[in-house]
Design a protein around this motif. Structure first.
Motif, short mmCIF file in Angstrom:
data_model
loop_
_atom_site.label_atom_id
_atom_site.label_comp_id
_atom_site.label_asym_id
_atom_site.label_seq_id
_atom_site.Cartn_x
_atom_site.Cartn_y
_atom_site.Cartn_z
N HIS A 182 0.88 -1.17 0.00
CA HIS A 182 0.00 0.00 0.00
C HIS A 182 0.91 1.21 0.00
O HIS A 182 1.64 1.46 0.96
CB HIS A 182 -0.90 -0.02 1.24
CG HIS A 182 -1.96 1.04 1.24
ND1 HIS A 182 -1.67 2.39 1.36
CD2 HIS A 182 -3.32 0.95 1.13
CE1 HIS A 182 -2.80 3.08 1.33
NE2 HIS A 182 -3.82 2.22 1.20
N ALA A 183 0.89 1.97 -1.08
CA ALA A 183 1.88 3.02 -1.30
C ALA A 183 1.64 4.27 -0.48
O ALA A 183 2.54 5.11 -0.37
CB ALA A 183 1.94 3.38 -2.78
N GLY A 184 0.43 4.43 0.10
CA GLY A 184 0.12 5.72 0.67
C GLY A 184 0.11 6.76 -0.44
O GLY A 184 -0.24 6.47 -1.58
N ASP A 185 0.48 7.97 -0.13
CA ASP A 185 0.58 9.03 -1.14
C ASP A 185 2.03 9.19 -1.55
O ASP A 185 2.89 9.49 -0.71
CB ASP A 185 0.06 10.35 -0.57
CG ASP A 185 -1.46 10.46 -0.63
OD1 ASP A 185 -2.10 9.51 -1.13
OD2 ASP A 185 -2.00 11.49 -0.19
N THR A 186 2.31 9.02 -2.82
CA THR A 186 3.69 9.14 -3.28
C THR A 186 3.76 9.34 -4.78
O THR A 186 2.84 8.98 -5.52
CB THR A 186 4.51 7.87 -2.90
OG1 THR A 186 5.90 8.12 -3.09
CG2 THR A 186 4.10 6.66 -3.73
N ILE A 187 4.85 9.94 -5.20
CA ILE A 187 5.24 9.90 -6.60
C ILE A 187 6.36 8.88 -6.71
O ILE A 187 6.89 8.39 -5.70
CB ILE A 187 5.71 11.30 -7.10
CG1 ILE A 187 6.94 11.77 -6.32
CG2 ILE A 187 4.58 12.31 -6.99
CD1 ILE A 187 7.54 13.07 -6.86
N GLY A 188 6.72 8.53 -7.92
CA GLY A 188 7.87 7.66 -8.10
C GLY A 188 9.16 8.42 -7.80
O GLY A 188 9.22 9.64 -7.92
N TYR A 189 10.17 7.68 -7.38
CA TYR A 189 11.46 8.32 -7.12
C TYR A 189 12.57 7.31 -7.30
O TYR A 189 12.34 6.09 -7.29
CB TYR A 189 11.49 8.93 -5.72
CG TYR A 189 11.29 7.96 -4.57
CD1 TYR A 189 12.35 7.22 -4.05
CD2 TYR A 189 10.02 7.79 -4.00
CE1 TYR A 189 12.16 6.35 -2.99
CE2 TYR A 189 9.83 6.91 -2.94
CZ TYR A 189 10.90 6.20 -2.44
OH TYR A 189 10.72 5.32 -1.39
N ALA A 190 13.78 7.81 -7.47
CA ALA A 190 14.93 6.94 -7.68
C ALA A 190 15.10 6.01 -6.49
O ALA A 190 15.14 6.47 -5.34
CB ALA A 190 16.20 7.79 -7.88
N GLY A 191 15.15 4.73 -6.76
CA GLY A 191 15.35 3.75 -5.71
C GLY A 191 14.08 3.04 -5.27
O GLY A 191 14.16 1.99 -4.61
N LEU A 192 12.91 3.58 -5.59
CA LEU A 192 11.67 2.94 -5.15
C LEU A 192 11.51 1.57 -5.79
O LEU A 192 11.15 0.59 -5.12
CB LEU A 192 10.47 3.83 -5.46
CG LEU A 192 9.10 3.29 -5.04
CD1 LEU A 192 9.05 3.05 -3.54
CD2 LEU A 192 7.98 4.25 -5.46
N LEU A 193 11.75 1.49 -7.08
CA LEU A 193 11.64 0.22 -7.79
C LEU A 193 12.56 -0.83 -7.16
O LEU A 193 12.14 -1.96 -6.89
CB LEU A 193 12.00 0.43 -9.26
CG LEU A 193 11.54 -0.63 -10.26
CD1 LEU A 193 10.05 -0.51 -10.52
CD2 LEU A 193 12.31 -0.47 -11.56
#
Length: 298
Positions: A182-193
């Motif tokens: 469950h991601a909550g509120d977020t945009i993608g960012y370097a390292g998330l993947l």
């Protein structure tokens, strides 16, 4: 007539509560209920949990011009069976004071998990300090037969307290042989993947409402859009993608048909699920299909 209408509103969701209580969840499965916005209930291995339950009209009552687009599917006063409540951050559509107080009264046995900088807000709403766990990004939390890994969320920006602890989190939940993010509120960012891939996510619940200058200037922090959410879900190998945060407020929403069209055209073998409020999904993990890159989200 007014009394009957008020009573009906107070009792809204008794059928949902009954269904949660009656649902039998087999091994390697999890039951999910969509509650609107990013609110979810889940059940597996004898644990009933809630994530970001916004079940009141608090935002409209407090700030105005923020009516719900549909009535809450579940009145928070009815939630007397919660073992666990997870809060991703302190924005009121995720940490709803009305819902928090009501659930705390109805479910005094519940454990609450929230970002460490948010603990004082929960205790300030009347939750006993020993019932609250302050979550830190990357530091695993064990709860009964459940393992929870908090993941930093970038709600337009990373935001931390004076100790460097993240105020916005998502959660990787491992329960009954199923792994849910469950991601909550977020945009993608370097390292998330790279952070998420090793968890071998079965179900990815991701916001799709996006962001723009107009909303940012109105102090509405943004999220991934429908393309970014789909790309992330596919990138981490999720079996099932569940879009969130597109349905409750007209001023901060998205047409989920855009998500459906993008996935259909770009990732024709990717499974996804659009919920209606209060709907149940029982997800079964198929290990054979998982090994071959597929799965069963029916």
């Amino acid at each position: 007539m007014a009394d009957k209408k008020d009573k009906d509103k107070t009792r809204r969701g008794e059928s949902v509560i009954g269904q949660i209580d009656r649902t039998l969840v087999p091994d390697k499965a999890i039951a999910l209920w969509h509650l609107g916005q990013e609110g979810m209930a889940f059940k597996a291995a004898g644990i009933i949990g809630y994530i970001d339950p916004y079940l009141s009209n608090y935002i409209d009552d407090e700030f105005g011009n923020s009516p719900r687009q549909f009535e809450t599917p579940l009145s928070p006063e009815l939630i007397g069976h919660a073992d666990l409540v997870l809060i991703t951050h302190d924005h009121p559509d995720h940490l709803d004071p009305v819902s928090v107080r009501a659930i705390a009264i109805a479910s005094p046995q519940a454990t609450w998990i929230c970002p460490a900088p948010v603990v004082s807000q929960l205790t300030g709403l009347g939750i006993a300090p020993d019932a609250v766990i302050g979550a830190l990004a990357g530091q695993m939390i064990d709860f009964r037969d459940m393992r929870i890994t908090p993941v930093a969320a970038k709600h337009e920006e990373f935001e931390t307290d004076e100790n460097g602890n993240h105020k916005y989190l998502g959660y990787v939940i491992e329960l009954n042989g199923v792994t849910l993010y469950h991601a909550g509120d977020t945009i993608g960012y370097a390292g998330l993947l790279e952070t998420l891939r090793p968890h071998r996510i079965d179900i990815a619940c991701l916001p799709i409402n996006g962001r723009d200058i107009k909303r940012y200037e109105a102090n509405l922090m943004g999220n991934m859009n429908f393309r970014e959410a789909a790309d992330l879900g596919v990138g981490i190998g999720a079996d099932l993608i569940v879009p969130m945060h597109y349905d409750l407020f007209a001023f901060n929403t998205e047409n989920p048909a855009y998500f459906v069209d993008y996935v259909h055209r770009t990732y024709p073998y990717q499974k996804f699920k659009l919920f209606v409020p209060g709907e149940r999904l029982i997800y079964y993990r198929d290990d054979e299909m998982k090994e071959s890159g597929g799965g069963n989200g029916d």
